[in-house]
Design a protein around this motif. Structure first.
Motif, PDB file in Angstrom:
ATOM      1  N   LYS A  61       0.835  -1.202   0.000  1.00 29.52           N
ATOM      2  CA  LYS A  61       0.000   0.000   0.000  1.00 29.52           C
ATOM      3  C   LYS A  61       0.873   1.256   0.000  1.00 29.52           C
ATOM      4  N   GLU A  62       1.933   1.269   0.804  1.00 27.30           N
ATOM      5  CA  GLU A  62       2.837   2.427   0.857  1.00 27.30           C
ATOM      6  C   GLU A  62       3.502   2.678  -0.494  1.00 27.30           C
ATOM      7  N   GLU A  63       3.784   1.618  -1.229  1.00 29.35           N
ATOM      8  CA  GLU A  63       4.389   1.750  -2.562  1.00 29.35           C
ATOM      9  C   GLU A  63       3.355   2.020  -3.652  1.00 29.35           C
ATOM     10  N   LYS A  64       2.084   2.118  -3.246  1.00 31.78           N
ATOM     11  CA  LYS A  64       0.959   2.385  -4.161  1.00 31.78           C
ATOM     12  C   LYS A  64       0.773   1.289  -5.213  1.00 31.78           C
ATOM     13  N   ILE A  65       1.199   0.080  -4.862  1.00 29.60           N
ATOM     14  CA  ILE A  65       0.984  -1.069  -5.743  1.00 29.60           C
ATOM     15  C   ILE A  65      -0.451  -1.562  -5.561  1.00 29.60           C
ATOM     16  N   ILE A  66      -0.946  -1.452  -4.327  1.00 28.76           N
ATOM     17  CA  ILE A  66      -2.335  -1.799  -4.049  1.00 28.76           C
ATOM     18  C   ILE A  66      -3.007  -0.599  -3.390  1.00 28.76           C
ATOM     19  N   SER A  67      -4.320  -0.598  -3.402  1.00 26.05           N
ATOM     20  CA  SER A  67      -5.110   0.472  -2.809  1.00 26.05           C
ATOM     21  C   SER A  67      -6.070  -0.111  -1.795  1.00 26.05           C
ATOM     22  N   GLU A  68      -6.355   0.681  -0.767  1.00 27.74           N
ATOM     23  CA  GLU A  68      -7.313   0.267   0.257  1.00 27.74           C
ATOM     24  C   GLU A  68      -8.672   0.863  -0.069  1.00 27.74           C
ATOM     25  N   ILE A  69      -9.697   0.051   0.052  1.00 28.55           N
ATOM     26  CA  ILE A  69     -11.068   0.493  -0.146  1.00 28.55           C
ATOM     27  C   ILE A  69     -11.693   0.538   1.246  1.00 28.55           C
ATOM     28  N   CYS A  70     -12.041   1.722   1.698  1.00 29.32           N
ATOM     29  CA  CYS A  70     -12.563   1.886   3.054  1.00 29.32           C
ATOM     30  C   CYS A  70     -14.072   1.672   3.057  1.00 29.32           C
ATOM     31  N   LEU A  71     -14.474   0.481   3.426  1.00 30.80           N
ATOM     32  CA  LEU A  71     -15.889   0.128   3.476  1.00 30.80           C
ATOM     33  C   LEU A  71     -16.395   0.257   4.902  1.00 30.80           C
ATOM     34  N   HIS A  72     -17.721   0.179   5.070  1.00 34.57           N
ATOM     35  CA  HIS A  72     -18.291   0.240   6.418  1.00 34.57           C
ATOM     36  C   HIS A  72     -17.891  -0.977   7.241  1.00 34.57           C
ATOM     37  N   GLN A  73     -17.726  -2.110   6.576  1.00 36.06           N
ATOM     38  CA  GLN A  73     -17.239  -3.286   7.287  1.00 36.06           C
ATOM     39  C   GLN A  73     -15.714  -3.300   7.203  1.00 36.06           C
ATOM     40  N   LYS A  74     -15.099  -4.435   7.158  1.00 31.62           N
ATOM     41  CA  LYS A  74     -13.636  -4.529   7.072  1.00 31.62           C
ATOM     42  C   LYS A  74     -13.150  -3.950   5.754  1.00 31.62           C
ATOM     43  N   PRO A  75     -12.012  -3.230   5.809  1.00 31.30           N
ATOM     44  CA  PRO A  75     -11.472  -2.706   4.541  1.00 31.30           C
ATOM     45  C   PRO A  75     -11.065  -3.845   3.609  1.00 31.30           C
ATOM     46  N   LYS A  76     -11.141  -3.574   2.330  1.00 35.00           N
ATOM     47  CA  LYS A  76     -10.670  -4.526   1.323  1.00 35.00           C
ATOM     48  C   LYS A  76      -9.575  -3.842   0.538  1.00 35.00           C
ATOM     49  N   PHE A  77      -8.823  -4.626  -0.202  1.00 34.07           N
ATOM     50  CA  PHE A  77      -7.703  -4.109  -0.973  1.00 34.07           C
ATOM     51  C   PHE A  77      -7.834  -4.576  -2.412  1.00 34.07           C
ATOM     52  N   GLU A  78      -7.189  -3.831  -3.306  1.00 35.67           N
ATOM     53  CA  GLU A  78      -7.174  -4.184  -4.721  1.00 35.67           C
ATOM     54  C   GLU A  78      -5.863  -3.697  -5.306  1.00 35.67           C
ATOM     55  N   ILE A  79      -5.475  -4.272  -6.430  1.00 32.90           N
ATOM     56  CA  ILE A  79      -4.309  -3.772  -7.147  1.00 32.90           C
ATOM     57  C   ILE A  79      -4.673  -2.397  -7.689  1.00 32.90           C
ATOM     58  N   THR A  80      -3.791  -1.429  -7.521  1.00 31.68           N
ATOM     59  CA  THR A  80      -4.063  -0.056  -7.938  1.00 31.68           C
ATOM     60  C   THR A  80      -4.252   0.001  -9.449  1.00 31.68           C
ATOM     61  N   LYS A  81      -5.289   0.704  -9.872  1.00 31.57           N
ATOM     62  CA  LYS A  81      -5.578   0.874 -11.292  1.00 31.57           C
ATOM     63  C   LYS A  81      -6.109   2.283 -11.527  1.00 31.57           C
TER      64      LYS A  81
END
Length: 133
Positions: A61-81
Motif C-alpha cells: 500500500k505504501e508503494e501504491k501497488i495496491i489500494s485500500e477500499i474503506c468500506l463500512h465493514q472490514k477494509p478490502k484491498f485491490e491492485i491499484t488501477k
C-alpha cells in the motif's frame, strides 16, 4: 494484470513469494480483505502468519501497488488501477468497479486535479435483487 514481478521490481520492495502470492490473490479476487487473503495464502504457505500478511499489505500500500477500499465493514484491498468508483452491495458485501469517467464531469477533474477521488455507491446488486445471493 499478470506480471506481478514487474510491479515489485518498479518499487522499493523485494520480490518475495509471499508478495507475489498476495498480488495474485488480489488480481484473481478483484477486492479482498486481509483475512480473505490470509485464508487463501496459508494453503500455499502453511507457516505464514496473519502479521506477515498485514506487514506485506501495508508495504504494498505504501508503494501504491495496491489500494485500500474503506468500506463500512472490514477494509478490502485491490491492485491499484485507473481511478474508478466502487458499488458495494448492502446485502452481500460484493464490490464492483465502476469507471470514474462515467460518473464525474471533466470539470471536476480539472478543478480538483491534484486530489484523490473516492466514490462509493451503496445499493443492492443484481444477484441479491434476483434472490440468488
Amino acid at each position: 494484470m499478470k506480471n506481478y514481478k514487474i510491479l515489485l521490481e518498479n518499487s522499493d520492495l523485494k520480490t518475495t513469494p509471499q508478495r507475489l502470492a498476495i498480488l495474485k490473490e488480489l488480481d484473481s479476487k478483484g477486492h479482498a480483505s486481509i483475512e480473505e487473503i490470509y485464508e487463501d495464502i496459508k494453503e500455499m504457505f502453511p507457516s505464514i502468519s496473519l502479521a506477515t500478511i498485514y506487514k506485506n499489505i501495508n508495504a504494498l500500500k505504501e508503494e501504491k501497488i495496491i489500494s485500500e477500499i474503506c468500506l463500512h465493514q472490514k477494509p478490502k484491498f485491490e491492485i491499484t488501477k485507473d481511478p474508478h468508483a466502487h458499488f458495494i452491495c448492502k446485502k452481500c458485501g460484493k464490490v464492483v468497479d465502476i469507471p470514474m469517467d462515467e460518473l464525474l464531469r471533466p470539470e471536476m477533474n480539472e478543478k480538483y486535479s491534484d486530489s484523490e477521488k473516492e466514490l462509493y455507491i451503496y445499493g443492492i446488486c443484481e444477484e441479491c435483487k434476483d434472490g440468488n445471493s
